[in-house]
Each structure stands twice: as C-alpha cells, then as structure tokens.
Design a protein around this motif. Sequence first.
Motif, PDB file in Angstrom:
ATOM      1  N   ILE A 100       0.861  -1.180   0.000  1.00 12.91           N
ATOM      2  CA  ILE A 100       0.000   0.000   0.000  1.00 12.91           C
ATOM      3  C   ILE A 100       0.897   1.229   0.000  1.00 12.91           C
ATOM      4  O   ILE A 100       1.776   1.370   0.866  1.00 12.91           O
ATOM      5  CB  ILE A 100      -0.930   0.008   1.227  1.00 12.91           C
ATOM      6  N   LEU A 101       0.706   2.103  -0.976  1.00 15.06           N
ATOM      7  CA  LEU A 101       1.488   3.335  -1.052  1.00 15.06           C
ATOM      8  C   LEU A 101       0.762   4.424  -0.272  1.00 15.06           C
ATOM      9  O   LEU A 101      -0.425   4.673  -0.497  1.00 15.06           O
ATOM     10  CB  LEU A 101       1.671   3.782  -2.509  1.00 15.06           C
ATOM     11  N   VAL A 102       1.476   5.064   0.639  1.00 19.79           N
ATOM     12  CA  VAL A 102       0.923   6.175   1.422  1.00 19.79           C
ATOM     13  C   VAL A 102       1.716   7.423   1.050  1.00 19.79           C
ATOM     14  O   VAL A 102       2.888   7.545   1.410  1.00 19.79           O
ATOM     15  CB  VAL A 102       1.005   5.901   2.935  1.00 19.79           C
ATOM     16  N   GLY A 103       1.070   8.333   0.312  1.00 21.11           N
ATOM     17  CA  GLY A 103       1.758   9.506  -0.198  1.00 21.11           C
ATOM     18  C   GLY A 103       1.230  10.787   0.407  1.00 21.11           C
ATOM     19  O   GLY A 103       0.018  11.016   0.423  1.00 21.11           O
ATOM     20  N   SER A 104       2.127  11.624   0.892  1.00 20.18           N
ATOM     21  CA  SER A 104       1.758  12.900   1.498  1.00 20.18           C
ATOM     22  C   SER A 104       2.146  14.049   0.570  1.00 20.18           C
ATOM     23  O   SER A 104       3.308  14.151   0.161  1.00 20.18           O
ATOM     24  CB  SER A 104       2.466  13.053   2.852  1.00 20.18           C
ATOM     25  N   SER A 105       1.177  14.892   0.226  1.00 15.03           N
ATOM     26  CA  SER A 105       1.418  16.080  -0.600  1.00 15.03           C
ATOM     27  C   SER A 105       2.088  15.674  -1.921  1.00 15.03           C
ATOM     28  O   SER A 105       1.497  14.940  -2.710  1.00 15.03           O
ATOM     29  CB  SER A 105       2.253  17.095   0.192  1.00 15.03           C
ATOM     30  N   MET A 106       3.329  16.103  -2.175  1.00 13.06           N
ATOM     31  CA  MET A 106       3.998  15.698  -3.405  1.00 13.06           C
ATOM     32  C   MET A 106       4.146  14.181  -3.477  1.00 13.06           C
ATOM     33  O   MET A 106       4.182  13.598  -4.574  1.00 13.06           O
ATOM     34  CB  MET A 106       5.371  16.360  -3.512  1.00 13.06           C
ATOM     35  N   GLY A 107       4.241  13.521  -2.317  1.00 15.22           N
ATOM     36  CA  GLY A 107       4.359  12.068  -2.304  1.00 15.22           C
ATOM     37  C   GLY A 107       3.164  11.380  -2.941  1.00 15.22           C
ATOM     38  O   GLY A 107       3.281  10.265  -3.460  1.00 15.22           O
ATOM     39  N   ALA A 108       1.988  12.054  -2.915  1.00 13.12           N
ATOM     40  CA  ALA A 108       0.813  11.500  -3.592  1.00 13.12           C
ATOM     41  C   ALA A 108       1.013  11.514  -5.108  1.00 13.12           C
ATOM     42  O   ALA A 108       0.565  10.603  -5.815  1.00 13.12           O
ATOM     43  CB  ALA A 108      -0.431  12.295  -3.216  1.00 13.12           C
ATOM     44  N   TRP A 109       1.663  12.561  -5.609  1.00 10.07           N
ATOM     45  CA  TRP A 109       1.992  12.626  -7.039  1.00 10.07           C
ATOM     46  C   TRP A 109       2.952  11.495  -7.395  1.00 10.07           C
ATOM     47  O   TRP A 109       2.730  10.770  -8.383  1.00 10.07           O
ATOM     48  CB  TRP A 109       2.622  13.984  -7.340  1.00 10.07           C
ATOM     49  N   ILE A 110       3.995  11.322  -6.578  1.00  9.85           N
ATOM     50  CA  ILE A 110       4.948  10.242  -6.814  1.00  9.85           C
ATOM     51  C   ILE A 110       4.228   8.890  -6.790  1.00  9.85           C
ATOM     52  O   ILE A 110       4.476   8.016  -7.637  1.00  9.85           O
ATOM     53  CB  ILE A 110       6.069  10.270  -5.752  1.00  9.85           C
ATOM     54  N   ALA A 111       3.308   8.710  -5.832  1.00 10.94           N
ATOM     55  CA  ALA A 111       2.579   7.442  -5.721  1.00 10.94           C
ATOM     56  C   ALA A 111       1.761   7.152  -6.975  1.00 10.94           C
ATOM     57  O   ALA A 111       1.770   6.023  -7.498  1.00 10.94           O
ATOM     58  CB  ALA A 111       1.674   7.468  -4.492  1.00 10.94           C
ATOM     59  N   LEU A 112       1.049   8.160  -7.470  1.00  6.85           N
ATOM     60  CA  LEU A 112       0.227   7.965  -8.671  1.00  6.85           C
ATOM     61  C   LEU A 112       1.093   7.657  -9.888  1.00  6.85           C
ATOM     62  O   LEU A 112       0.736   6.809 -10.718  1.00  6.85           O
ATOM     63  CB  LEU A 112      -0.630   9.206  -8.916  1.00  6.85           C
ATOM     64  N   ARG A 113       2.236   8.306 -10.000  1.00  4.70           N
ATOM     65  CA  ARG A 113       3.134   8.022 -11.118  1.00  4.70           C
ATOM     66  C   ARG A 113       3.758   6.626 -10.965  1.00  4.70           C
ATOM     67  O   ARG A 113       3.969   5.922 -11.956  1.00  4.70           O
ATOM     68  CB  ARG A 113       4.248   9.077 -11.196  1.00  4.70           C
ATOM     69  N   MET A 114       4.050   6.230  -9.721  1.00  7.06           N
ATOM     70  CA  MET A 114       4.603   4.896  -9.506  1.00  7.06           C
ATOM     71  C   MET A 114       3.640   3.823  -9.981  1.00  7.06           C
ATOM     72  O   MET A 114       4.049   2.853 -10.635  1.00  7.06           O
ATOM     73  CB  MET A 114       4.927   4.689  -8.023  1.00  7.06           C
ATOM     74  N   VAL A 115       2.358   3.976  -9.649  1.00  6.94           N
ATOM     75  CA  VAL A 115       1.362   2.999 -10.095  1.00  6.94           C
ATOM     76  C   VAL A 115       1.372   2.888 -11.613  1.00  6.94           C
ATOM     77  O   VAL A 115       1.352   1.792 -12.180  1.00  6.94           O
ATOM     78  CB  VAL A 115      -0.043   3.381  -9.584  1.00  6.94           C
ATOM     79  N   GLN A 116       1.421   4.031 -12.295  1.00  5.54           N
ATOM     80  CA  GLN A 116       1.441   4.027 -13.760  1.00  5.54           C
ATOM     81  C   GLN A 116       2.654   3.268 -14.288  1.00  5.54           C
ATOM     82  O   GLN A 116       2.536   2.426 -15.194  1.00  5.54           O
ATOM     83  CB  GLN A 116       1.442   5.458 -14.288  1.00  5.54           C
TER      84      GLN A 116
END
Length: 256
Positions: free
Chosen positions: A97-113
Amino acid sequence: MTATPPVFLDVDGTSIAVRHTAGTTPGIVWLGGYKSDMLGTKAETLSDWAAREGRAFLRHDYSGHGESGGAFADGTISKWLSQSLAVFRHFTRGKQILVGSSMGAWIALRMVQELRKAGDRNVAGLVLLAPAPDFTVELVEPVLTEAQKHDLAARGFFEEPSDYSSEPYIYTRALIEDGRNNRVMAGPIDTHCPVHILQGLADPDVPASHALKLVGLLPADDVTLSLIPDGDHRLSRPQDLDMLVRTVDAMARREN
C-alpha cells in the motif's frame, strides 16, 4: 528514541537513504512531501504502528532530502520518481500500500502508472494525504509573479518563504518543466486499486478543490474522500494521526 541508522541504495550515482522493516503483507510504503524527510511525525507514527502490527514498512528520502545524497535544487519529479521505483523494486516483496503525502501522492500515482506499465501489479491500495499531484502545473505556474518569472528565466529558480522550515522553498525551471512531463490530472486516472484521500479544509497550500478534482479523475476505482473541517496541510495533530493510522489499517485489512 533514536532512529535506527538507514541503509543506502545507489540510484544512478546518488546515495538514497532507506529504512525498511520486514513483516507481513500488504506492506506499507511511505512517500513524503516536498522538502520533507522520512523521520517526520506521520512517517514515524506509521512506522510505530507497523512495528506493533508486525507489518512490513518501507520509507526513504528523495535526493536532496534528509539523509540522502544529492542537491535539493537538482531534484525533479522524474528523478524522485525513479529513486522511489528503485527503492520499491529493491526492498518490497508482494502486495504493498502506497501512502503519499502532498507531493508524495503525485509520486505514488506516477509509480502505479510505471509499475503497471512494467507488468507489476503489487500496489494493493493508495492512501493520499493532502494530495498535490501536478502541483507545479496546477498550483505554482498559474500564480507566478512577474518577478518569479524573471528569476526563472534569468537565474533558473526562484525562492519562496516556507511555513515549515527556516530555509526557503526553491522552485527550479527544471522542476517546473519536468512537472509538465509527469502530469497525471490531464485525464482519467486508472489506479486499479482502492484509493482513500485525506484532505483538510483549512489547508493553505493545497486547496480542497484540488482533491475534489483528483477524485473526479478516478472514476473507475473505489475512491473514498475524507474531508477534515479544521485540518491543515500537515495533518499531524493527534486526531489527524489517529485517522491516518485507522485509514491505513483498514486498507491493509482489506487485503488480508
């Protein structure tokens, strides 16, 4: 309590600091925000919870952040994404489970892609706090002053005072240009996993409208949006941390 020393992973010549605790799956992968490090309150709270649960927990510092090497001003979304993917692939096994805070949410969404593109379907869920995907395009560029535009053109960067640090935020031309190449909010987003967003309505940095726009782009997935009436951008008050732990715990139990 003193944090255990990190281990280091070389990613394209940069030493990336990592803390990893083995345990049950789905594991939890923490992705911090812009100028944040992995020893912040939210990451430490999740680390303590994961340890009590015997659950795997992984976190790292992007280059130019915390204990990692490299200069902050040399960072871009592409670079920090590449480092996050390298850490994920090296240290995790099984569902995460990816838990992304602020910019980390952007990183998380790109990681999934990028993981899906490579045939890796091990992301079992996303928990996004005060998510700031596309923040350079959506939140920074539209409000640039003439002075800031001049600094970007002449100096290659501009500085902004930070409410969270004595050092100013630095926004580089490379970061802003690279942000355009990493946009996720230009159309529908398919994460292929449940998403839970926590957003404060008193957030001065990332408006709730940004989270609402993100929800509207996640039509194919199971999405929950929790709005916190008096929550700020940090979401680090005791009640916020309690909600974070309960949210991550519920997401993890869905997979067990």
